[in-house]
Design a protein around this motif. Structure first.
Motif, PDB file in Angstrom:
ATOM      1  N   LEU A  32       0.935  -1.389   0.048  1.00 15.38           N
ATOM      2  CA  LEU A  32       0.045   0.023  -0.158  1.00 15.38           C
ATOM      3  C   LEU A  32       0.765   1.321   0.175  1.00 15.38           C
ATOM      4  N   HIS A  33       2.073   1.239   0.199  1.00 13.53           N
ATOM      5  CA  HIS A  33       2.905   2.287   0.113  1.00 13.53           C
ATOM      6  C   HIS A  33       3.087   2.831  -1.465  1.00 13.53           C
ATOM      7  N   ASN A  34       2.604   2.005  -2.250  1.00 16.52           N
ATOM      8  CA  ASN A  34       2.632   2.388  -3.760  1.00 16.52           C
ATOM      9  C   ASN A  34       1.274   3.362  -3.969  1.00 16.52           C
ATOM     10  N   TYR A  35       1.258   4.454  -4.352  1.00 17.57           N
ATOM     11  CA  TYR A  35       0.215   5.391  -4.449  1.00 17.57           C
ATOM     12  C   TYR A  35      -0.906   4.735  -5.420  1.00 17.57           C
ATOM     13  N   ASN A  36      -0.342   4.403  -6.506  1.00 22.70           N
ATOM     14  CA  ASN A  36      -1.508   3.881  -7.447  1.00 22.70           C
ATOM     15  C   ASN A  36      -2.362   2.630  -6.904  1.00 22.70           C
ATOM     16  N   PHE A  37      -1.399   1.725  -6.284  1.00 22.07           N
ATOM     17  CA  PHE A  37      -2.076   0.625  -5.957  1.00 22.07           C
ATOM     18  C   PHE A  37      -3.157   0.820  -4.771  1.00 22.07           C
ATOM     19  N   ARG A  38      -2.578   1.906  -3.846  1.00 16.74           N
ATOM     20  CA  ARG A  38      -3.419   2.249  -2.742  1.00 16.74           C
ATOM     21  C   ARG A  38      -4.527   2.797  -3.111  1.00 16.74           C
ATOM     22  N   LEU A  39      -4.843   3.618  -4.072  1.00 17.31           N
ATOM     23  CA  LEU A  39      -5.910   4.038  -4.742  1.00 17.31           C
ATOM     24  C   LEU A  39      -6.995   3.037  -5.436  1.00 17.31           C
ATOM     25  N   PHE A  40      -6.446   2.021  -5.928  1.00 20.72           N
ATOM     26  CA  PHE A  40      -7.053   1.002  -6.427  1.00 20.72           C
ATOM     27  C   PHE A  40      -7.785   0.163  -5.608  1.00 20.72           C
ATOM     28  N   TRP A  41      -6.926  -0.329  -4.557  1.00 17.15           N
ATOM     29  CA  TRP A  41      -7.261  -1.120  -3.361  1.00 17.15           C
ATOM     30  C   TRP A  41      -8.656  -0.824  -2.848  1.00 17.15           C
ATOM     31  N   TRP A  42      -8.391   0.502  -2.059  1.00 13.11           N
ATOM     32  CA  TRP A  42      -9.493   1.161  -1.273  1.00 13.11           C
ATOM     33  C   TRP A  42     -10.918   1.042  -2.549  1.00 13.11           C
ATOM     34  N   SER A  43     -10.804   1.405  -3.556  1.00 10.78           N
ATOM     35  CA  SER A  43     -11.961   1.666  -4.380  1.00 10.78           C
ATOM     36  C   SER A  43     -12.147   0.149  -4.644  1.00 10.78           C
ATOM     37  N   GLN A  44     -11.513  -0.788  -4.845  1.00 10.26           N
ATOM     38  CA  GLN A  44     -11.991  -2.160  -5.158  1.00 10.26           C
ATOM     39  C   GLN A  44     -12.872  -2.607  -4.020  1.00 10.26           C
ATOM     40  N   ILE A  45     -12.369  -2.302  -2.909  1.00  8.40           N
ATOM     41  CA  ILE A  45     -13.285  -2.782  -1.401  1.00  8.40           C
ATOM     42  C   ILE A  45     -14.825  -2.257  -1.570  1.00  8.40           C
ATOM     43  N   VAL A  46     -14.781  -1.264  -2.339  1.00 10.83           N
ATOM     44  CA  VAL A  46     -16.311  -0.759  -2.444  1.00 10.83           C
ATOM     45  C   VAL A  46     -17.001  -1.531  -3.378  1.00 10.83           C
ATOM     46  N   SER A  47     -16.254  -1.584  -4.647  1.00 12.20           N
ATOM     47  CA  SER A  47     -16.953  -2.154  -5.750  1.00 12.20           C
ATOM     48  C   SER A  47     -17.232  -3.401  -5.659  1.00 12.20           C
ATOM     49  N   LEU A  48     -16.320  -4.226  -5.058  1.00 12.71           N
ATOM     50  CA  LEU A  48     -16.401  -5.784  -4.898  1.00 12.71           C
ATOM     51  C   LEU A  48     -17.595  -5.993  -4.016  1.00 12.71           C
ATOM     52  N   ALA A 210     -10.458   6.510  -9.011  1.00 13.64           N
ATOM     53  CA  ALA A 210      -9.176   5.972  -8.748  1.00 13.64           C
ATOM     54  C   ALA A 210      -8.398   5.840  -9.973  1.00 13.64           C
ATOM     55  N   LEU A 211      -8.973   5.109 -10.996  1.00 13.68           N
ATOM     56  CA  LEU A 211      -8.189   4.888 -12.456  1.00 13.68           C
ATOM     57  C   LEU A 211      -7.715   6.246 -12.982  1.00 13.68           C
ATOM     58  N   LEU A 212      -8.675   7.299 -12.967  1.00  9.98           N
ATOM     59  CA  LEU A 212      -8.389   8.415 -13.525  1.00  9.98           C
ATOM     60  C   LEU A 212      -7.307   9.471 -12.597  1.00  9.98           C
ATOM     61  N   ARG A 213      -7.218   9.196 -11.432  1.00 16.52           N
ATOM     62  CA  ARG A 213      -6.270   9.970 -10.544  1.00 16.52           C
ATOM     63  C   ARG A 213      -4.938   9.095 -10.453  1.00 16.52           C
ATOM     64  N   MET A 214      -4.781   8.160 -11.096  1.00 16.69           N
ATOM     65  CA  MET A 214      -3.474   7.352 -11.039  1.00 16.69           C
ATOM     66  C   MET A 214      -2.248   8.297 -11.665  1.00 16.69           C
ATOM     67  N   ASP A 215      -1.105   8.177 -11.246  1.00 15.69           N
ATOM     68  CA  ASP A 215       0.188   8.723 -11.597  1.00 15.69           C
ATOM     69  C   ASP A 215       0.634   7.693 -12.574  1.00 15.69           C
ATOM     70  N   THR A 216       0.465   7.743 -13.920  1.00 16.46           N
ATOM     71  CA  THR A 216       0.861   6.971 -14.904  1.00 16.46           C
ATOM     72  C   THR A 216       2.340   6.777 -15.152  1.00 16.46           C
ATOM     73  N   LEU A 217       3.198   7.958 -14.512  1.00 15.66           N
ATOM     74  CA  LEU A 217       4.582   7.914 -14.609  1.00 15.66           C
ATOM     75  C   LEU A 217       5.275   6.934 -13.873  1.00 15.66           C
ATOM     76  N   ALA A 218       4.424   6.595 -12.636  1.00 15.11           N
ATOM     77  CA  ALA A 218       4.871   5.441 -11.662  1.00 15.11           C
ATOM     78  C   ALA A 218       4.629   4.227 -11.915  1.00 15.11           C
ATOM     79  N   LEU A 219       3.989   3.792 -12.986  1.00 14.10           N
ATOM     80  CA  LEU A 219       3.474   2.339 -13.471  1.00 14.10           C
ATOM     81  C   LEU A 219       4.884   2.056 -13.912  1.00 14.10           C
ATOM     82  N   HIS A 220       4.779   0.580 -13.658  1.00 15.97           N
ATOM     83  CA  HIS A 220       5.983  -0.249 -14.215  1.00 15.97           C
ATOM     84  C   HIS A 220       5.567  -0.918 -15.422  1.00 15.97           C
TER      85      HIS A 220
END
Length: 429
Positions: A32-48, A210-220
């Motif tokens: 969860l220290h990864n910003y993009n994953f942190r955004l995605f993970w919290w949103s997934q709890i709600v959506s799932l 969450a997907l729209l707010r991601m930092d695309t430069l930080a993606l591997h």
């Protein structure tokens, strides 16, 4: 002398221990220290949670309309048939597309499907054929979304944090499995099915944000694969799996458990209605207890430092044996306890298979190999759901589920014999 006196100071030792405890606790959430994953993970709890609400509502709606286990199995088969037919090509797309953009599209499409479903039920225009069509549409979306979403995890966190990220994803999934069906059961009993479906549609909004707010430069992001014939690229992935004993063992176990074991949208409603004689709230409780065991397993796995084939096979075997016990149980409370332990073993197996496969897969083949995993785990549901529904109508629910459990046990034993014969049983990462 200073060092000795400090090391022997009980207060100093206590302070050091106090620092270690929080550090050990937070290790299970390190991805969860990864910003993009942190955004995605919290949103997934709600959506799932919303997704599980819709799964519960759809199953209960079909039983209300038809009263038939075969009809429920057919709806499940229709929903997952597109995954069976398209998942491998979904994997090719997952290797070719910008995954963030692809998931934006699939999640928006799922939201629209849920709104239409809820609207039909709310206006009392719903018919069985509507459910078949909507289920098929969701299946087409899933065929692209699932392998893409799974392959996207490593882009958000990198290889080092991948095992922990996958365990945390499973934690979110199973927390939602506890919350979603419980809420759905209460809403269905007190208000009606339509509200459950509309709530699910609304829960996709946090994911899109969450997907729209991601930092695309930080993606591997891996380099794009070479262009070519999609069918040939599918065959490249299958050929790699065939000549890699550890991966083929994963696929053997996943195929049998996915086909005959992981059909909860069919098995649990049948158990609740025909064996345990419970209402929608009772079905929600059954699904929640399955989720409780799964959540505990997911949290435990988040702290694990390695994954191995031995753990995968033990989890699959335990799941299969407990499945047989659930099939024979006629006592509601006993069934709840068995489902919790069954969920624990099932998630140990599911997380280990997903994590080990992603770590063994080359970057350029990950999407395609994950699509095979999706095909065998999810895409096999049409066959499994249809057979469970058919056997239930012919022999009764308990007998049908017991037969499926025996097939799962036989499949796990076959996978164990195969991997032993190829000397790959000790494979771990």
């Amino acid at each position: 002398m200073t060092t000795d006196s400090q090391s022997s100071d009980p207060l100093s030792g206590s302070a050091s221990s106090a620092k270690l405890v929080p550090r050990r606790l937070t290790q299970g959430f390190r991805a969860l220290h990864n910003y993009n994953f942190r955004l995605f993970w919290w949103s997934q709890i709600v959506s799932l949670s919303g997704t599980w609400m819709q799964t519960t509502a759809q199953s209960w709606l079909v039983l209300q309309i038809t009263g038939s286990g075969l009809s429920l199995g057919l709806v499940t088969a229709v929903q997952f048939l597109p995954v069976t037919l398209l998942a491998l090509y979904g994997g090719v797309l997952a290797d070719r597309l910008r995954k963030q953009r692809a998931i934006l599209f699939t999640q928006a499409a799922s939201m629209i499907q849920a709104f239409i479903f809820g609207g039909l039920v709310a206006t009392d225009h719903i018919a069985l054929w509507h459910i078949y069509v909507l289920a098929a549409i969701q299946g087409i979306i899933t065929a692209v979304d699932n392998p893409t979403r799974q392959a996207f995890v490593v882009e958000m966190v990198g290889r080092d944090d991948l095992p922990n990220a996958l365990a945390l994803n499973s934690t979110a999934f199973n927390a939602a499995r506890i919350v979603g069906p419980s809420i759905a059961g209460i809403i269905i009993d007190q208000v009606g099915i339509a509200l459950t479906l509309i709530i699910n549609a609304v829960t996709f909004i946090p994911v899109l944000i969450a997907l729209l707010r991601m930092d695309t430069l930080a993606l591997h992001t891996p380099p794009p694969p070479r262009k070519g014939n999609p069918t040939k690229q599918v065959m490249e992935g299958l050929a790699y799996a065939w000549r890699t004993p550890a991966i083929l063992t994963i696929f053997i176990a996943v195929a049998v458990i996915g086909t005959f074991g992981y059909n909860f949208s069919v098995t649990l409603p049948l158990l609740a209605d025909f064996v345990l004689h419970k209402t929608a709230a009772g079905l929600g409780t059954l699904m929640s207890f399955l989720g409780i065991g799964s959540l505990i397993a997911a949290m435990a796995t988040a702290y694990a430092k390695t994954v191995s084939l031995k753990r995968l096979l033990w989890g699959a075997f335990g799941f299969s044996v407990l499945f047989a016990m659930v099939a024979l149980s006629r006592v509601y409370v006993l069934s709840l306890g068995l489902l919790a332990v069954m969920g624990f073993c099932g998630i140990i197996f599911a997380i280990t298979s997903n994590t080990l496969l992603q770590l063994l897969a080359p970057d350029e083949l990950r999407g395609r190999l994950m699509s095979v995993h999706v095909l065998l785990f999810v895409g096999s549901t049409p066959l499994g759901g249809f057979l469970i529904g058919l056997f239930s109508d012919l022999f009764g629910v308990s007998t049908a589920l017991f037969i499926c459990a025996l097939i799962c046990i036989a499949g796990v034993l076959a996978a164990t014999v195969y991997v032993r014969s190829h000397g790959a049983l000790d494979t771990q990462r």
